[in-house]
Design a protein around this motif. Structure first.
Motif, PDB file in Angstrom:
ATOM      1  N   PHE A   1       0.716  -1.186  -0.123  1.00  0.00           N
ATOM      2  CA  PHE A   1       0.145  -0.079  -0.029  1.00  0.00           C
ATOM      3  C   PHE A   1       0.871   1.419   0.026  1.00  0.00           C
ATOM      4  O   PHE A   1       2.005   1.346   0.708  1.00  0.00           O
ATOM      5  CB  PHE A   1      -1.072  -0.048   1.374  1.00  0.00           C
ATOM      6  N   GLY A   2       0.291   2.243  -0.725  1.00  0.00           N
ATOM      7  CA  GLY A   2       0.924   3.436  -0.669  1.00  0.00           C
ATOM      8  C   GLY A   2       0.572   4.259   0.777  1.00  0.00           C
ATOM      9  O   GLY A   2      -0.408   3.851   1.433  1.00  0.00           O
ATOM     10  N   PRO A   3       1.055   5.353   0.823  1.00  0.00           N
ATOM     11  CA  PRO A   3       0.754   6.206   2.131  1.00  0.00           C
ATOM     12  C   PRO A   3      -0.555   6.919   1.890  1.00  0.00           C
ATOM     13  O   PRO A   3      -0.985   7.382   3.046  1.00  0.00           O
ATOM     14  CB  PRO A   3       1.980   7.226   2.158  1.00  0.00           C
ATOM     15  N   GLY A   4      -1.176   7.000   1.134  1.00  0.00           N
ATOM     16  CA  GLY A   4      -2.614   7.734   0.841  1.00  0.00           C
ATOM     17  C   GLY A   4      -2.543   9.169   0.225  1.00  0.00           C
ATOM     18  O   GLY A   4      -1.097   9.830   0.687  1.00  0.00           O
ATOM     19  N   THR A   5      -3.452   9.778  -0.096  1.00  0.00           N
ATOM     20  CA  THR A   5      -3.570  10.948  -0.707  1.00  0.00           C
ATOM     21  C   THR A   5      -4.921  11.771  -0.056  1.00  0.00           C
ATOM     22  O   THR A   5      -6.007  10.898  -0.430  1.00  0.00           O
ATOM     23  CB  THR A   5      -3.720  11.159  -2.230  1.00  0.00           C
ATOM     24  N   ARG A   6      -4.930  12.609   0.770  1.00  0.00           N
ATOM     25  CA  ARG A   6      -5.832  13.215   1.339  1.00  0.00           C
ATOM     26  C   ARG A   6      -6.426  14.356   0.518  1.00  0.00           C
ATOM     27  O   ARG A   6      -5.860  15.440  -0.135  1.00  0.00           O
ATOM     28  CB  ARG A   6      -5.551  13.825   2.504  1.00  0.00           C
ATOM     29  N   LEU A   7      -7.515  14.253  -0.202  1.00  0.00           N
ATOM     30  CA  LEU A   7      -8.271  14.940  -1.179  1.00  0.00           C
ATOM     31  C   LEU A   7      -9.304  15.875  -0.457  1.00  0.00           C
ATOM     32  O   LEU A   7     -10.258  15.174   0.088  1.00  0.00           O
ATOM     33  CB  LEU A   7      -8.923  14.614  -2.148  1.00  0.00           C
ATOM     34  N   THR A   8      -9.379  17.040  -0.655  1.00  0.00           N
ATOM     35  CA  THR A   8     -10.169  18.165   0.008  1.00  0.00           C
ATOM     36  C   THR A   8     -10.870  19.090  -1.224  1.00  0.00           C
ATOM     37  O   THR A   8      -9.940  19.581  -1.805  1.00  0.00           O
ATOM     38  CB  THR A   8      -9.826  19.093   1.197  1.00  0.00           C
ATOM     39  N   VAL A   9     -12.001  18.865  -1.385  1.00  0.00           N
ATOM     40  CA  VAL A   9     -12.646  19.644  -2.415  1.00  0.00           C
ATOM     41  C   VAL A   9     -13.575  20.719  -1.858  1.00  0.00           C
ATOM     42  O   VAL A   9     -14.533  20.389  -1.113  1.00  0.00           O
ATOM     43  CB  VAL A   9     -13.482  18.632  -3.403  1.00  0.00           C
ATOM     44  N   THR A  10     -13.265  22.085  -2.075  1.00  0.00           N
ATOM     45  CA  THR A  10     -13.869  23.015  -1.583  1.00  0.00           C
ATOM     46  C   THR A  10     -14.936  23.739  -2.619  1.00  0.00           C
ATOM     47  O   THR A  10     -15.044  23.184  -3.516  1.00  0.00           O
ATOM     48  CB  THR A  10     -12.934  24.126  -1.334  1.00  0.00           C
TER      49      THR A  10
END
Lengths: 113, 117
Positions: free
Chosen positions: B108-117
Motif C-alpha cells: 500500500f501507498g501512504p495515501g492522498t488526502r483530497l479536499t474539494v472546496t
C-alpha cells in the motif's frame, strides 16, 4: 456473502496493558488472512499473514492466531505502547475468481499514557 | 523492499476542477494496481483494479468517467478525479501487486488526502 467483521469497533487501553482484537470472516474459499496497522492519515502496513495451515504468527509484540475451522482470527498486542494507537484491519483473501482483498471494518485502538 | 509512493500526499482543489494522483512502485514492477477510497472511520473500499496496459476494472457504483485510471507502465498508475465535488473529498490509497516472488501480495501507498472546496 464474503464478509469480514471485526470487534470491538474501538478500544481504549492504558500504556503497558495487553489487548486482543477479534476478526470473524465468512470468506470462502479461504486463501490467507492478514492483519494490517493503519496510522491516521497513512496507508496500511502489514503486520502478519497466515495461510490455512498456520495457527499463530508473531511479529514483535503482535501475535496473530487463526482458527480456520471457526473462521476466526485474533490479534494480540502485548505491553502496548503509545505508538500502537492506530486502526487495525483484518483482511481475508479468496482463492477463486478474481484475487481480491476483503477488508474488515477495522478496530480503532487508542493507547493512553 | 516493496515500497509504494503516492503523490501528492495532500491536495485541495476547487469544485469543478480535476485532480491527478500518482501511484508509483519504487523497487518492483507492479503488474496490477488497486485504487481505494477511505472515508473517516471506515475501512478501505476498492474503487478499481488496473493491469498494466489495459483498461481498469471498476467496482460497482464507481463512475469510470469520473475516476479515470491510467496504468501506462509497470511502475506508475494515475487516478484522475474529474470535475471534483465536495463529496469526492476522501482519503485515496493505492496498492500495487507484482513480482514473481510474491504475486499475491499487495503493498500500500501512504495515501492522498483530497479536499474539494
Amino acid at each position: 456473502k464474503n464478509q469480514v467483521e471485526q470487534s470491538p469497533q474501538s478500544l481504549i487501553i492504558l500504556e503497558g496493558k495487553n489487548c486482543t482484537l477479534q476478526c470473524n470472516y465468512t470468506v470462502s474459499p479461504f486463501s490467507n488472512l492478514r492483519w494490517y496497522k493503519q496510522d491516521t492519515g497513512r496507508g496500511p502496513v502489514s503486520l502478519t499473514i497466515m495461510t490455512f495451515s498456520e495457527n499463530t504468527k508473531s511479529n514483535g509484540r503482535y501475535t496473530a492466531t487463526l482458527d480456520a475451522d471457526t473462521k476466526q482470527s485474533s490479534l494480540h498486542i502485548t505491553a502496548s505502547q503509545l505508538s500502537d494507537s492506530a486502526s487495525y484491519i483484518c483482511v481475508v483473501s479468496r482463492t477463486s475468481g478474481t484475487y481480491k482483498y476483503i477488508f474488515g471494518t477495522g478496530t480503532r485502538l487508542k493507547v493512553l499514557a | 523492499g516493496a515500497v509504494v509512493s503516492q503523490h501528492p500526499s495532500r491536495v485541495i482543489c476547487k469544485s469543478g476542477t480535476s485532480v491527478k494522483i500518482e501511484c508509483r512502485s519504487l523497487d518492483f514492477q507492479a503488474t496490477t494496481m488497486f485504487w481505494y477510497r477511505q472515508f473517516p472511520k471506515q475501512s478501505l473500499m476498492l474503487m478499481a483494479t488496473s493491469n498494466e496496459g489495459s483498461k481498469a476494472t471498476y467496482e460497482q457504483g464507481v463512475e469510470k468517467d469520473k475516476f479515470l485510471i491510467n496504468h501506462a507502465s509497470l511502475t506508475l498508475s494515475t487516478l484522475t478525479v474529474t470535475s471534483a465535488h465536495p463529496e469526492d473529498s476522501s482519503f485515496y490509497i493505492c496498492s500495487a501487486r507484482g513480482g514473481l516472488a510474491l504475486p499475491y501480495e499487495q503493498y500500500f501507498g501512504p495515501g492522498t488526502r483530497l479536499t474539494v472546496t
